[in-house]
Enzyme design. Structure first.
Site, short mmCIF file in Angstrom:
data_model
loop_
_atom_site.label_atom_id
_atom_site.label_comp_id
_atom_site.label_asym_id
_atom_site.label_seq_id
_atom_site.Cartn_x
_atom_site.Cartn_y
_atom_site.Cartn_z
N TYR A 126 -17.89 -49.42 6.17
CA TYR A 126 -18.13 -50.45 5.17
C TYR A 126 -17.53 -51.77 5.64
O TYR A 126 -16.35 -51.83 6.01
CB TYR A 126 -17.52 -50.07 3.82
CG TYR A 126 -17.88 -51.09 2.75
CD1 TYR A 126 -19.13 -51.08 2.17
CD2 TYR A 126 -16.99 -52.09 2.39
CE1 TYR A 126 -19.50 -52.03 1.23
CE2 TYR A 126 -17.34 -53.06 1.45
CZ TYR A 126 -18.60 -53.02 0.88
OH TYR A 126 -18.96 -53.98 -0.04
N GLN A 188 -21.96 -49.23 -4.85
CA GLN A 188 -23.26 -48.60 -4.63
C GLN A 188 -23.47 -48.24 -3.16
O GLN A 188 -24.11 -47.22 -2.85
CB GLN A 188 -24.39 -49.50 -5.14
CG GLN A 188 -24.50 -50.87 -4.48
CD GLN A 188 -23.65 -51.94 -5.16
OE1 GLN A 188 -22.70 -51.63 -5.86
NE2 GLN A 188 -24.02 -53.20 -4.96
N ASN A 211 -12.78 -54.42 -1.68
CA ASN A 211 -11.99 -54.82 -2.85
C ASN A 211 -11.55 -53.59 -3.65
O ASN A 211 -11.75 -52.45 -3.22
CB ASN A 211 -12.80 -55.80 -3.72
CG ASN A 211 -14.08 -55.18 -4.25
OD1 ASN A 211 -14.26 -53.97 -4.30
ND2 ASN A 211 -15.00 -56.04 -4.67
N SER A 234 -4.18 -57.14 1.09
CA SER A 234 -3.45 -57.37 2.33
C SER A 234 -2.02 -57.81 2.03
O SER A 234 -1.73 -58.41 1.00
CB SER A 234 -4.16 -58.42 3.16
OG SER A 234 -3.59 -58.51 4.45
N GLN A 256 -1.72 -64.58 5.47
CA GLN A 256 -2.07 -63.41 4.66
C GLN A 256 -2.48 -63.81 3.25
O GLN A 256 -3.37 -63.20 2.64
CB GLN A 256 -0.91 -62.42 4.61
CG GLN A 256 -0.70 -61.68 5.89
CD GLN A 256 -1.97 -61.00 6.38
OE1 GLN A 256 -2.42 -60.02 5.81
NE2 GLN A 256 -2.57 -61.53 7.44
N HIS A 259 -6.20 -64.34 2.26
CA HIS A 259 -7.17 -63.24 2.14
C HIS A 259 -7.77 -63.17 0.75
O HIS A 259 -8.99 -63.14 0.59
CB HIS A 259 -6.49 -61.90 2.47
CG HIS A 259 -6.54 -61.54 3.91
ND1 HIS A 259 -7.66 -61.02 4.50
CD2 HIS A 259 -5.61 -61.61 4.89
CE1 HIS A 259 -7.42 -60.79 5.78
NE2 HIS A 259 -6.18 -61.14 6.04
N GLU A 324 2.16 -53.37 5.25
CA GLU A 324 1.01 -53.29 6.16
C GLU A 324 1.34 -53.99 7.47
O GLU A 324 1.16 -53.44 8.56
CB GLU A 324 -0.19 -53.94 5.48
CG GLU A 324 -1.44 -53.99 6.33
CD GLU A 324 -2.54 -54.82 5.69
OE1 GLU A 324 -3.70 -54.68 6.12
OE2 GLU A 324 -2.25 -55.62 4.77
N HIS A 325 1.81 -55.24 7.38
CA HIS A 325 2.19 -56.02 8.55
C HIS A 325 3.67 -56.40 8.44
O HIS A 325 4.10 -56.92 7.40
CB HIS A 325 1.38 -57.32 8.64
CG HIS A 325 -0.10 -57.11 8.58
ND1 HIS A 325 -0.86 -57.43 7.46
CD2 HIS A 325 -0.97 -56.62 9.49
CE1 HIS A 325 -2.13 -57.14 7.69
NE2 HIS A 325 -2.22 -56.66 8.92
N ASP A 358 -5.13 -59.09 13.92
CA ASP A 358 -6.36 -59.09 13.13
C ASP A 358 -7.59 -59.19 14.00
O ASP A 358 -8.65 -58.65 13.65
CB ASP A 358 -6.36 -60.29 12.16
CG ASP A 358 -5.59 -60.01 10.89
OD1 ASP A 358 -5.27 -58.83 10.62
OD2 ASP A 358 -5.29 -60.97 10.16
N GLU A 412 1.12 -8.47 1.71
CA GLU A 412 0.54 -9.46 0.80
C GLU A 412 -0.47 -8.82 -0.16
O GLU A 412 -1.17 -9.53 -0.90
CB GLU A 412 -0.13 -10.58 1.60
CG GLU A 412 0.86 -11.47 2.34
CD GLU A 412 0.22 -12.74 2.89
OE1 GLU A 412 -1.03 -12.82 2.93
OE2 GLU A 412 0.98 -13.65 3.28
N HIS A 417 -8.07 -6.78 4.16
CA HIS A 417 -7.63 -7.41 5.41
C HIS A 417 -7.04 -6.34 6.34
O HIS A 417 -7.38 -6.27 7.53
CB HIS A 417 -6.55 -8.46 5.13
CG HIS A 417 -7.06 -9.77 4.63
ND1 HIS A 417 -7.71 -9.90 3.44
CD2 HIS A 417 -6.99 -11.02 5.16
CE1 HIS A 417 -8.03 -11.18 3.23
NE2 HIS A 417 -7.61 -11.88 4.28
#
Length: 425
Positions: A126, A188, A211, A234, A256, A259, A324-325, A358, A412, A417
């Site tokens: 995506y 979608q 998002n 971010s 950042q 974003h 994240e960073h 990035d 068991e 088995h």
């Protein structure tokens, strides 16, 4: 940006408040996302067309991008940008090819055990639209998948109002080696990739950012398909000492913040003097462009400066936030790397600003957010590979272990088995 002086009395409460603020952003969209997913699952292309018209204001007859559209995009993008995309792609290939695993084998006493690695066959990437376009996301997701050996890589990305996909996205898709590009975005698109429609083939794994709605959609289709991670806004955390260049700090925080308005920019420094200088420098660098307005909103909403007594406390805060960073703008930063326990990507020294990761150097920019770096890692080649175990007993080896295995199964209370083991002579 809000400034907080940290001491032993308030550190837990301040960090807890930060976590809560991060978590609450995703609490109110589950029902809407579920409805869209179910409609696409049941109605296929018809629902996909309706949602594309509703959300993207585009009327789409054919979801698949044609070769003619790709060739047109390649001719529209400047030669300089094409060359930069190719350089970045090569850097990404060089780093991610090193991540390929090797099969392993163990042989002993009539038993051979193997672990073999095979690529996931079908992957959907995506690529978001919205405030800007992300050819970098195309490179960062498609190239590791290609290196892993994925045989079919599809991209889904929102079309513009005229029904076209951005030229930079198409150029990056061509350079990285994507097999198919679909004009579909949002929840979608995630649903279509997960369940398939008349036009869009279902995949086995979905990767790529988006998002809050896209993140929730990935969460809801997980299990039907695999996903890379559930990413939030971010974020960057900078640890700076008194020698750090405040101009650089401000620039990196803003990088950042632009974003989106939910992005988090955090500075952990050692004095109010540094904090004030950074605030002043941010004011100088901000402007009234759309990016500047977005960055200012993000800093007003989510920007924090923590003032601590020493670097030990700074790393304690950073490890709890698990950013994240993480940037280390301190003297002799390499000497402190062993103090970093939780971070997605770590940028060391004043000439390693976050944007190099990035776009260009080769590490992946799809990185866990919202504290998930405590247990998750940046996207890589291994995310597109699975492994199988192979067990091969000889008759002699099996009979040697037969009694132990039968007794274990009986312990068991799994008697069939045990029967499976006992019947072999």
């Amino acid at each position: 940006m809000k400034t907080i002086i940290i001491d032993d009395k308030n550190i837990k409460n301040e960090l807890a408040a930060l976590r809560y603020k991060s978590e609450e952003k995703f609490s109110d969209i589950e029902k809407n996302v579920a409805e869209i997913i179910n409609n696409v699952k049941e109605l296929g292309d018809a629902a996909l067309r309706d949602y594309t018209l509703k959300f993207d204001k585009a009327k789409i007859d054919n979801f698949k991008v044609t070769d003619e559209e790709i060739n047109s995009a390649l001719s529209n993008v400047s030669i300089d940008i094409i060359e930069i995309l190719r350089k970045a792609a090569e850097n990404i290939r060089q780093f991610h090819i090193l991540q390929l695993p090797k099969n392993i084998s163990l042989k002993k006493d009539g038993l051979e055990l193997n672990q073999i690695f095979t690529p996931i066959e079908r992957v959907g990437v995506y690529v978001p639209g919205g405030n800007t376009v992300y050819p970098s996301t195309v490179l960062m997701n498609v190239i590791p998948a290609k290196i892993a050996g994925v045989s079919n890589i599809s991209i889904a990305t929102p079309p513009a109002h005229d029904g076209k996909v951005n030229d930079l996205i198409l150029a990056a898709a061509h350079i990285s080696g994507a097999d198919t590009i679909y004009k579909a975005g949002g929840v979608q698109a995630i649903a279509a990739l997960a369940y398939g429609t008349e036009s869009i083939e279902k995949v086995y794994k979905i990767t790529g950012p988006g998002n809050a709605y896209v993140a929730e959609a990935k969460k809801q289709v997980f299990g039907q398909v695999d996903i890379d991670m559930i990413a939030g806004p971010s974020e960057i955390l900078i640890i700076a000492d008194e020698d750090a260049n405040t101009e650089y700090i401000a620039a990196d925080l803003l990088s950042q913040a632009e974003h989106d308005v939910q992005a988090a920019s955090i500075l952990v420094c050692l004095s109010e003097n540094t904090a004030n200088k950074v605030q002043n420098e941010i004011s100088k660098q901000l402007n009234n462009t759309p990016n500047g307005i977005r960055a200012k909103t993000a800093l007003d909403n989510n920007g924090i400066i923590f003032i601590v007594e020493d670097l030990n406390k700074a790393f304690e805060i950073s490890n709890e936030i698990a950013p994240e960073h993480l940037e280390l703008l301190i003297t002799s930063p390499c000497d402190y790397l062993d103090k970093v326990k939780n971070a997605g990507s770590i940028f060391v020294g004043q000439y390693s600003p976050e944007p190099v990761g990035d776009y260009f150097v080769g590490v992946n920019h799809t990185i866990p957010t919202c504290g998930k770096a405590k247990f998750a890692s940046p996207l890589g080649t291994m995310d597109f590979i699975k492994h199988s175990n192979i067990i091969h007993y000889s008759k002699t080896g099996f009979l040697k272990d037969q009694a132990d295995i039968k007794t274990f199964a009986e312990a068991e209370n799994f008697y069939f088995h045990a029967n499976s083991i006992a019947r072999r002579k």
